[in-house]
Scaffold this motif. Sequence first.
Motif, mmCIF file in Angstrom:
data_model
loop_
_atom_site.group_PDB
_atom_site.id
_atom_site.type_symbol
_atom_site.label_atom_id
_atom_site.label_comp_id
_atom_site.label_asym_id
_atom_site.label_seq_id
_atom_site.Cartn_x
_atom_site.Cartn_y
_atom_site.Cartn_z
ATOM 1 N N ASP A 1 2.647 6.683 2.055
ATOM 2 C CA ASP A 1 1.701 8.196 3.024
ATOM 3 C C ASP A 1 0.469 7.391 3.326
ATOM 4 O O ASP A 1 0.498 7.843 4.913
ATOM 5 N N ALA B 1 -0.855 9.503 -3.923
ATOM 6 C CA ALA B 1 -1.211 8.221 -4.262
ATOM 7 C C ALA B 1 -2.586 8.158 -3.980
ATOM 8 O O ALA B 1 -3.649 7.313 -4.307
ATOM 9 N N GLY C 1 -5.139 6.412 -6.401
ATOM 10 C CA GLY C 1 -5.995 5.321 -5.702
ATOM 11 C C GLY C 1 -7.642 5.397 -6.266
ATOM 12 O O GLY C 1 -8.138 3.777 -6.503
ATOM 13 N N VAL D 1 2.155 1.976 -6.429
ATOM 14 C CA VAL D 1 2.552 1.869 -5.285
ATOM 15 C C VAL D 1 4.455 2.035 -5.498
ATOM 16 O O VAL D 1 5.000 1.397 -5.776
ATOM 17 N N HIS E 1 0.845 -1.362 0.492
ATOM 18 C CA HIS E 1 0.081 0.051 0.072
ATOM 19 C C HIS E 1 1.179 1.363 -0.120
ATOM 20 O O HIS E 1 2.231 1.568 0.045
ATOM 21 N N SER E 2 0.514 2.574 -0.108
ATOM 22 C CA SER E 2 1.101 3.453 -0.035
ATOM 23 C C SER E 2 1.673 3.959 1.213
ATOM 24 O O SER E 2 0.859 4.061 2.031
ATOM 25 N N SER F 1 -2.438 14.887 -3.244
ATOM 26 C CA SER F 1 -0.729 13.506 -3.342
ATOM 27 C C SER F 1 -1.124 12.647 -4.335
ATOM 28 O O SER F 1 -2.135 12.416 -4.724
#
Length: 260
Positions: free
Chosen positions: A208, A244, A248, A260, A205-206, A242
């Motif tokens: 951040d 991400a 997403g 990712v 997963h990200s 962002s």
Amino acid sequence: MPDNILVDVADNIALLTLNRPARLNALNYALIDDLMAALDRIETDAAVRAVILTGAGERAFSAGADIHEFSESVRAGRDAAIRDFVRRGQAMTARLEAFAKPVIAAVNGLAYGGGCEVTEATHLAIASERASFAKPEIRLGMPPTFGGTQRLPRLIGRKRGLELLVTGDPFSPQRALEIGLVNAVVPHHELLPAARQLAQRIIRHSPDAVAAIITAATRGLNMAISEGLQVESEQFASLVGSPALTDGLAAWRASRPPNV
């Protein structure tokens, strides 16, 4: 002298090993300082997405603080004991708890005293079936000083926490799992593979988003829920716009995996 902390980075995971096996990986001042320095280095290393913390040798994760060393601080007086021992240990566990990358304890043996407090402070923990836990500071005539009187009751409940704190009795990895101190118990030879598998499930997963969740959950535990919700909102806001989050949402709409 061997390094107090062994660092091995592979597949975006840093394996940190407490390396004083002859002393059951007791947390002396040099080891604590070296662990803090290692965390400083890997925090800014983009190649590291998760951390696994374990102990060297077959007997101990960490048997706790180095009693011989901190006894000298106690002998030197209250100010020295607080400065050299308590503040150092509390800074270490606070650093682990607030670390922006997920930290997984792989408890391979004894996790007594400060070793148990390290387990309490890490975000996640997996225990070997050979692990053993205890809060034995009461036997020395003192409370835990690396955060154990605060984190353990928050993790497992006041009455359960107090029972362990005021009796000093050891408890099994199965009991640690039952009360919520660890996430899983596995056969000894599967400990590091299981910790790595858990880390891989996170780092898909990200980073951040992972950091935002860790921050919100860790800070929120010590706040009223209204304040915690504000922290949650702030962490979300920090991700708006962002790459991400943008990707997403686009990936979800396009029914594809996110980048990712």
